[in-house]
Design a protein around this motif. Structure first.
Motif, PDB file in Angstrom:
ATOM      1  N   LEU A  19      36.386  34.746  10.072  1.00 41.56           N
ATOM      2  CA  LEU A  19      35.637  34.067   8.993  1.00 41.56           C
ATOM      3  C   LEU A  19      35.521  32.418   9.752  1.00 41.56           C
ATOM      4  N   ILE A  20      36.477  31.966  10.395  1.00 43.92           N
ATOM      5  CA  ILE A  20      36.505  30.583  10.872  1.00 43.92           C
ATOM      6  C   ILE A  20      35.523  30.438  12.318  1.00 43.92           C
ATOM      7  N   PHE A  21      35.888  31.463  13.258  1.00 43.94           N
ATOM      8  CA  PHE A  21      35.121  31.390  14.395  1.00 43.94           C
ATOM      9  C   PHE A  21      33.751  32.061  14.393  1.00 43.94           C
ATOM     10  N   GLY A  22      33.675  32.878  13.623  1.00 44.75           N
ATOM     11  CA  GLY A  22      32.196  33.873  13.570  1.00 44.75           C
ATOM     12  C   GLY A  22      32.617  35.110  14.618  1.00 44.75           C
ATOM     13  N   PRO A  23      31.702  36.107  14.171  1.00 41.56           N
ATOM     14  CA  PRO A  23      31.755  37.320  15.092  1.00 41.56           C
ATOM     15  C   PRO A  23      31.352  37.096  16.467  1.00 41.56           C
ATOM     16  N   ASP A  24      30.505  36.215  16.770  1.00 43.06           N
ATOM     17  CA  ASP A  24      29.914  36.099  18.080  1.00 43.06           C
ATOM     18  C   ASP A  24      30.630  35.182  19.009  1.00 43.06           C
ATOM     19  N   LYS A  25      31.524  34.432  18.381  1.00 40.41           N
ATOM     20  CA  LYS A  25      32.261  33.518  19.318  1.00 40.41           C
ATOM     21  C   LYS A  25      33.721  34.029  19.240  1.00 40.41           C
ATOM     22  N   LEU A  26      34.127  34.912  18.659  1.00 39.91           N
ATOM     23  CA  LEU A  26      35.424  35.535  18.828  1.00 39.91           C
ATOM     24  C   LEU A  26      36.025  36.009  19.945  1.00 39.91           C
ATOM     25  N   PRO A  27      34.999  37.151  20.463  1.00 39.90           N
ATOM     26  CA  PRO A  27      35.331  37.398  21.690  1.00 39.90           C
ATOM     27  C   PRO A  27      35.710  36.543  22.709  1.00 39.90           C
ATOM     28  N   LYS A  28      34.776  35.508  23.090  1.00 38.95           N
ATOM     29  CA  LYS A  28      34.784  34.534  24.015  1.00 38.95           C
ATOM     30  C   LYS A  28      35.944  33.806  23.814  1.00 38.95           C
ATOM     31  N   LEU A  29      36.476  33.366  22.434  1.00 40.47           N
ATOM     32  CA  LEU A  29      37.683  32.680  22.198  1.00 40.47           C
ATOM     33  C   LEU A  29      38.917  33.564  22.800  1.00 40.47           C
ATOM     34  N   ILE A  30      39.041  34.818  22.669  1.00 41.21           N
ATOM     35  CA  ILE A  30      40.322  35.830  22.912  1.00 41.21           C
ATOM     36  C   ILE A  30      40.105  35.946  24.350  1.00 41.21           C
ATOM     37  N   GLN A  31      39.217  35.908  25.061  1.00 41.11           N
ATOM     38  CA  GLN A  31      39.034  35.965  26.602  1.00 41.11           C
ATOM     39  C   GLN A  31      39.544  34.501  27.022  1.00 41.11           C
ATOM     40  N   ASP A  32      39.182  33.595  26.550  1.00 40.95           N
ATOM     41  CA  ASP A  32      39.580  32.232  26.975  1.00 40.95           C
ATOM     42  C   ASP A  32      41.327  31.901  26.742  1.00 40.95           C
ATOM     43  N   LEU A  33      41.753  32.564  25.526  1.00 39.59           N
ATOM     44  CA  LEU A  33      43.092  32.398  25.116  1.00 39.59           C
ATOM     45  C   LEU A  33      43.963  33.353  26.244  1.00 39.59           C
ATOM     46  N   SER A  34      43.455  34.392  26.484  1.00 43.64           N
ATOM     47  CA  SER A  34      44.177  35.488  27.480  1.00 43.64           C
ATOM     48  C   SER A  34      44.203  34.766  29.027  1.00 43.64           C
ATOM     49  N   ASN A  35      43.085  33.910  29.180  1.00 46.97           N
ATOM     50  CA  ASN A  35      42.929  33.293  30.479  1.00 46.97           C
ATOM     51  C   ASN A  35      44.263  32.073  30.496  1.00 46.97           C
ATOM     52  N   ILE A  36      44.105  31.390  29.665  1.00 44.13           N
ATOM     53  CA  ILE A  36      45.267  30.323  29.283  1.00 44.13           C
ATOM     54  C   ILE A  36      46.539  30.854  29.306  1.00 44.13           C
ATOM     55  N   ILE A  37      46.923  32.300  28.785  1.00 42.91           N
ATOM     56  CA  ILE A  37      48.100  32.577  28.745  1.00 42.91           C
ATOM     57  C   ILE A  37      48.502  33.170  30.246  1.00 42.91           C
ATOM     58  N   ARG A  38      47.455  33.863  30.896  1.00 44.85           N
ATOM     59  CA  ARG A  38      47.824  34.266  32.397  1.00 44.85           C
ATOM     60  C   ARG A  38      48.159  33.132  33.100  1.00 44.85           C
ATOM     61  N   LYS A  39      47.440  31.854  32.881  1.00 45.71           N
ATOM     62  CA  LYS A  39      47.627  30.698  33.987  1.00 45.71           C
ATOM     63  C   LYS A  39      49.270  30.067  33.509  1.00 45.71           C
ATOM     64  N   VAL A  40      49.499  30.190  32.231  1.00 44.72           N
ATOM     65  CA  VAL A  40      50.664  29.546  31.835  1.00 44.72           C
ATOM     66  C   VAL A  40      51.970  30.528  32.677  1.00 44.72           C
ATOM     67  N   ARG A  41      51.787  31.853  32.542  1.00 43.01           N
ATOM     68  CA  ARG A  41      52.478  32.550  33.028  1.00 43.01           C
ATOM     69  C   ARG A  41      52.606  32.587  34.646  1.00 43.01           C
ATOM     70  N   SER A  42      51.487  32.544  35.190  1.00 40.91           N
ATOM     71  CA  SER A  42      51.558  32.271  36.552  1.00 40.91           C
ATOM     72  C   SER A  42      52.166  31.061  37.105  1.00 40.91           C
ATOM     73  N   PHE A  43      52.009  29.939  36.122  1.00 45.71           N
ATOM     74  CA  PHE A  43      52.570  28.769  36.718  1.00 45.71           C
ATOM     75  C   PHE A  43      54.094  28.652  36.410  1.00 45.71           C
ATOM     76  N   SER A  44      54.416  29.307  35.348  1.00 46.99           N
ATOM     77  CA  SER A  44      55.763  29.577  35.151  1.00 46.99           C
ATOM     78  C   SER A  44      56.678  30.523  36.138  1.00 46.99           C
ATOM     79  N   GLU A  45      56.030  31.449  36.758  1.00 53.49           N
ATOM     80  CA  GLU A  45      56.641  32.302  37.614  1.00 53.49           C
ATOM     81  C   GLU A  45      56.784  31.308  38.999  1.00 53.49           C
ATOM     82  N   SER A  46      55.600  30.729  39.308  1.00 60.95           N
ATOM     83  CA  SER A  46      55.629  29.788  40.582  1.00 60.95           C
ATOM     84  C   SER A  46      56.707  28.921  40.452  1.00 60.95           C
TER      85      SER A  46
END
Length: 149
Positions: A19-46
């Motif tokens: 309802l907040i982000f809409g069905p057209d923007k939600l997949p892009k938002l999920i993809q961006d969030l998963s990329n941010i989580i991956r970057k934080v994890r890689s930064f933490s591991e390094s």
């Protein structure tokens, strides 16, 4: 992280996100969030690898999870038996102690205790404090315990 979220709460969050982000923007938002989580994890591991490299070979088995106080205590006390803690832990027989207490409360005879107080003191016999007397003799006052009052 989200162990206390139930199925209905999860469905509610998904509906709110649609309802907040809409069905057209939600997949892009999920993809961006998963990329941010991956970057934080890689930064933490390094960062962890850099710290391990700086500490040197003496700390090759150092784990960052051990910095959590619960994990530290568990690792030092429960897994490590250098202090003989397992032997001490196993030496406590609570069932036997609770059985003796129950026998004393119900006035039953229990197995003789192997303590210093269970035998003779200075050659004189000690009274059995666990044995309950039936009646007092005529004119006899009941026992008084100053510590109990």
């Amino acid at each position: 992280m989200f162990n206390d979220i139930g199925p209905m709460e999860l469905v509610t969050l998904v509906v709110l996100a649609v309802l907040i982000f809409g069905p057209d923007k939600l997949p892009k938002l999920i993809q961006d969030l998963s990329n941010i989580i991956r970057k934080v994890r890689s930064f933490s591991e390094s960062a962890k690898q850099d710290i391990r490299a700086e500490l040197g070979p003496e700390f090759k088995d150092f784990e960052f999870e051990d910095l959590n106080p619960k994990n530290f205590v568990r690792k030092q006390l429960m897994d490590n038996d250098d202090l003989g803690l397992k032997e001490i832990r196993n030496s406590f027989d609570l069932r036997k102690d609770m059985g003796e207490v129950a026998d004393a409360v119900h006035g039953r005879e229990s197995a003789p205790a192997t303590t210093a107080a269970g035998g003779a003191v200075n050659g004189s016999a000690t009274p059995d404090l666990l044995k309950k007397r039936e009646k007092l003799d005529p004119g006899e006052r009941p026992p008084f315990d100053a510590d109990a009052t």
